[in-house]
Enzyme design. Structure first.
Site, PDB file in Angstrom:
ATOM      1  N   CYS A 121     -15.710  87.849  53.108  1.00  0.00           N
ATOM      2  CA  CYS A 121     -15.922  88.729  51.958  1.00  0.00           C
ATOM      3  C   CYS A 121     -17.029  88.152  51.082  1.00  0.00           C
ATOM      4  CB  CYS A 121     -14.649  88.841  51.112  1.00  0.00           C
ATOM      5  SG  CYS A 121     -13.396  89.896  51.864  1.00  0.00           S
ATOM      6  N   CYS A 154      -5.090  88.531  55.667  1.00  0.00           N
ATOM      7  CA  CYS A 154      -6.453  88.981  55.379  1.00  0.00           C
ATOM      8  C   CYS A 154      -6.335  90.365  54.780  1.00  0.00           C
ATOM      9  CB  CYS A 154      -7.299  89.012  56.657  1.00  0.00           C
ATOM     10  SG  CYS A 154      -8.939  89.717  56.366  1.00  0.00           S
ATOM     11  N   PHE A 195     -27.271 106.706  70.402  1.00  0.00           N
ATOM     12  CA  PHE A 195     -26.388 105.563  70.123  1.00  0.00           C
ATOM     13  C   PHE A 195     -24.979 106.120  69.873  1.00  0.00           C
ATOM     14  CE2 PHE A 195     -30.661 104.722  68.449  1.00  0.00           C
ATOM     15  CZ  PHE A 195     -31.010 103.558  69.099  1.00  0.00           C
ATOM     16  N   ASP A 255     -27.373 106.647  65.272  1.00  0.00           N
ATOM     17  CA  ASP A 255     -26.513 105.651  64.616  1.00  0.00           C
ATOM     18  C   ASP A 255     -26.689 104.323  65.347  1.00  0.00           C
ATOM     19  OD1 ASP A 255     -24.511 104.245  63.362  1.00  0.00           O
ATOM     20  OD2 ASP A 255     -22.856 105.410  64.195  1.00  0.00           O
ATOM     21  N   CYS A 310     -26.084 100.895  59.400  1.00  0.00           N
ATOM     22  CA  CYS A 310     -25.212  99.869  58.805  1.00  0.00           C
ATOM     23  C   CYS A 310     -26.048  98.705  58.275  1.00  0.00           C
ATOM     24  CB  CYS A 310     -24.188  99.387  59.825  1.00  0.00           C
ATOM     25  SG  CYS A 310     -24.941  98.780  61.336  1.00  0.00           S
TER      26      CYS A 310
END
Ligand SMILES: C[S@@+](CC[C@H](N)C(=O)[O-])C[C@H]1O[C@@H](n2cnc3c(N)ncnc32)[C@H](O)[C@@H]1O
Length: 433
Positions: free
Chosen positions: A85, A161, A296, A363, A390
């Site tokens: 994180c 987590c 993709f 993508d 992303c």
């Protein structure tokens, strides 16, 4: 007048001006940019210079002189050490604003001139992850399963987590206990991939395996002592082959009226709450009639959802396992107007003839599509392109290439697929200028 440049070990008092990609805070010292890992906009910190590279200075905060107004106590006790994180110490609403600002800057740097709205789609902050990869490491006779400490290869043992669904955490801990009981074999496992069905009915593990998979068959016994797993197998380090030890390697997710099967080693969106809204947005922004090219394509997430109303959908995916899943999903949905093409995107673009005005969805992985693929898409003269990304830096690079080829954004959204981390998912619609 020549100013003194900062040197390794210098201690600086810095005011963090803004957050930039990869969880860094940006500050200036006598005009020179200094990046502070985990520095938040509004923080004042005393920081020691740890790295001086060409055009890059990094300083680690040692004292928080005054906190950013939206700083909070991190909900996870492991946050300080764990590299999984980046923003647990920042209130969630502020995380969303920071990610929007990071994206806006990437779009500006790419020269898109985008000053329109950016829609921000929030996620529940905990228990969103239904796919995870954990490292396995023996340390002083004990086994650790988790993520790397920030900037090292030491594994932080994650007995909980907050990102991961409770069922998957339980399965991971069961698997760790079972592997720890067989240390000679566990030593051959470096990493574990885990995936869970949306309703928690199936959980699968794949053990990254060094050496001959025949030896790994001894680990079949591990499956029976890890009862929360419905499937377990080895992923060979050499060629990423999956060798089943127990049960099925697949999990399932429903999105709208469609169901998707995905192998534990196929790509599938990790955020179980936002996968539906993401598909819905892609469908809305690429809506209409005529053919669709889904590049993709993974296991056919967008391709199947775009079939309704389309004259035809061609889904291009190079990975054998993912394209098999896509074909299986297509067949189960009975969608005769979808064709799954297992090949590399650049090869597909040069082989597929362009027909009536089409829509293109792409993508790509973090590395982006690249200028050649962008050029090849633009040469087909699609009436619109929906780009799912992303990684803001490679998105920026590809948007600059689209702009040179005459395509500019007309809609932008951020999906917070990875709360508390620095990752963000962007959807951009491009239309001819
Ligand atoms: C980010 S995933 C997206 C998958 C899918 N659109 C989804 O949302 O589930 C990228 C996919 O592209 C595939 N891929 C990567 N490089 C490729 C290439 N050069 N040609 C074809 N497929 C590629 C990967 O195997 C992976 O399935």
């Amino acid at each position: 007048m020549s100013e003194r440049r900062v040197r390794l070990g210098d201690v600086l008092d810095l005011a963090i001006e803004k957050g930039v990609y990869r969880g860094l805070g940006l500050a200036r010292h006598e005009g020179q940019v200094v990046f502070v890992p985990r520095g938040l906009p509004g923080d004042r910190v005393r920081a020691r210079v740890e790295k001086v590279g060409r055009g890059f200075v990094r300083a680690g905060a040692e004292v928080l002189l005054s906190p950013a107004p939206e700083r909070r106590q991190p909900p996870c006790p492991l946050f300080e050490r764990c590299g999984g994180c980046a923003y647990q110490h920042l209130g969630y609403e502020a995380q969303l604003r920071l990610k929007e600002a990071v994206l806006r800057e990437s779009l500006a740097r790419a020269g898109t001139g985008w000053d329109g709205p950016i829609e921000v789609v929030a996620s529940p902050e905990t228990g969103w992850r239904s796919r995870a990869r954990f490292h396995l490491q023996p340390v002083a006779g004990e086994w650790r399963l988790g993520l790397h400490e920030e900037g090292t290869h030491r594994v932080v043992d994650l007995d909980s987590c907050l990102q991961v669904t409770p069922g998957l955490v339980g399965a991971a801990r069961g698997l760790l206990a079972a592997l720890a009981a067989q240390p000679a074999w566990a030593r051959r496992v470096s990493e574990i991939a885990l995936a869970e069905s949306d309703d928690g009915s199936a959980r699968v593990g794949a053990l990254a395996w060094e050496g001959d998979p025949a030896d790994g068959s001894r680990l079949a016994a591990v499956a029976s002592s890890a009862p929360r797993l419905t499937g377990l197998g080895l992923a060979t380090a050499e060629d990423r082959r999956y060798v089943g030890l127990h049960g099925s390697p697949y999990v399932e997710t429903a999105v709208g009226d469609l169901r998707y099967r995905a192998h534990v080693l196929s790509f599938f969106q990790a955020n179980r709450h936002l996968v539906g809204p993401l598909v819905e947005r892609v469908r809305e922004w690429s809506g209409g009639e005529g053919p669709v090219l889904d590049l993709f394509a993974g296991v056919g997430l967008f391709a199947l959802a775009l079939a309704d109303g389309a004259s035809g959908v061609i889904a291009v995916e190079q990975d054998a396992r993912s394209s098999e899943d896509a074909e299986w999903n297509r067949e189960r949905a009975g969608l005769d107007n979808v064709r799954i093409v297992r090949t590399e995107v650049a090869a597909a673009l040069s082989a597929l003839p362009a027909g009536e005005p089409e829509r293109v969805v792409l993508d790509p992985p973090r590395t982006g599509a690249g200028p050649e693929v962008v050029r090849a898409i633009a040469e087909r003269h699609p009436r619109l392109v929906v780009y799912v990304s992303c990684d803001p830096p490679t998105l920026g690079r590809d948007l600059a290439a689209f702009a040179s080829a005459g395509y500019v954004p007309d809609r932008v959204a951020v999906f917070d697929m990875f709360p508390d981390t620095f990752h963000l998912e962007t959807v951009v619609r491009l239309v001819p200028r």
